[in-house]
Design an enzyme around this catalytic site. Structure first.
Site, PDB file in Angstrom:
ATOM      1  CG  HIS A  68      -0.196   0.066   2.528  1.00 32.84           C
ATOM      2  ND1 HIS A  68       0.486  -1.017   3.025  1.00 32.84           N
ATOM      3  CD2 HIS A  68      -0.026   1.065   3.430  1.00 32.84           C
ATOM      4  CE1 HIS A  68       1.042  -0.701   4.184  1.00 32.84           C
ATOM      5  NE2 HIS A  68       0.752   0.569   4.449  1.00 32.84           N
ATOM      6  CB  SER A  69       1.623   4.025  -1.463  1.00 30.20           C
ATOM      7  OG  SER A  69       2.428   5.178  -1.314  1.00 30.20           O
TER       8      SER A  69
END
Length: 280
Positions: A68-69
């Protein structure tokens, strides 16, 4: 809040995917998000940069990585993807390598995906349901394992059940929690920390809250998920920080106790960490 079943579909599941290394494994999961219009390719590269900058903290349970980011203009809507690798791949996380399952999370905001992560934590903490993911032959099998009837997010493994059999700590009356005479008075705040404050830290927050609920301490302690930058500023207001080894290295000295958690799905491991923090 979005349910896990609302964020995954057959088109976002890939089984027995080939990948030469961890970067390619993340790209395979990101390609699924792009293919459904949830993200642009830039988000996939952002997920890779997150690991390059903060280390392999996304490997939050044995054999499982949650890529994720941060939300940005490359995320069009909240979504998830599921990739099972043809061959295990090392991400550089000594405790939980090698990885066979990679899920990617794209969050359009800070809250829509919380219920989905709580449900996912319940699946990964249950050995039987995790085995179904490892053995799934079709995309429909994966969806069934992720959405199977059961105890859900609160379900515990045999190890966690044994931990819960221990005498639960006593909560003090009034505004504090009861600890031994040598313990520091509680500020009633625990921080769970990851690189972005939106993915693995929420996962860890969920499991910690399950432990506190079992103890009967939920009303005495607030658990908040945050990112590394915010954690450095807020650490002095908390009792302690729960995080991964990679993020602990990034944080450095913050003036409060930092407990490293290897398996974010293990209530037994977090139970032990909380007992150390509160000397109970």
């Amino acid at each position: 809040m979005s349910q896990l079943s609302e964020l995954l579909s057959p088109s976002t599941i890939l089984l027995d995917a080939d990948a030469a290394d961890w970067r390619e494994a993340i790209r395979r999961s990101g390609e699924l998000l792009v293919s459904t219009g949830a993200t642009d390719p830039a988000y996939t590269e952002a997920m890779i940069r997150t690991v390059e900058e903060h280390g392999p903290y996304i490997v939050i349970a044995p054999g499982f990585a949650l890529a994720h980011s941060r939300p940005d203009e490359s995320v069009h809507r909240t979504g998830m993807s599921f990739v099972r690798l043809a061959e295990p791949i090392a991400f550089g996380n000594a405790a939980n390598d090698p990885v066979t399952l990679v899920m990617a999370l794209a969050a359009a905001d800070s809250s829509a995906h919380r219920e989905a992560l709580a449900a996912l934590a319940g699946v990964l903490a249950d050995p039987a349901r995790r085995s179904l993911l490892d053995a799934a032959r079709t995309r429909e099998d994966v969806l069934a394992a992720l959405g199977a009837d059961g105890a859900g997010p609160g379900e515990r493994s045999a190890e966690d059940s044994r931990s819960g059999a221990e005498a639960r700590p006593d909560a003090g009356s009034g505004t504090g929690v009861m600890v031994d005479a040598d313990a520091v008075p509680s500020k009633k705040l625990l921080l769970t920390v990851c690189g972005n404050g939106l993915g693995t830290s929420l996962f860890l927050k969920n499991t910690a809250e399950q432990v506190l609920e079992r103890w009967g301490w939920s009303s005495h302690l607030d658990v908040q998920a945050t990112d590394t930058i915010s954690a450095k500023g807020r650490a002095k207001d908390s009792d302690a920080i729960l995080t991964s080894g990679a993020i602990a290295d990034t944080l450095g000295e913050v003036g409060v106790r930092v407990e490293v958690i290897e398996n974010f799905t293990s209530q037994a491991e977090i139970d032990a960490a909380l007992r150390r923090i509160y000397a109970v």
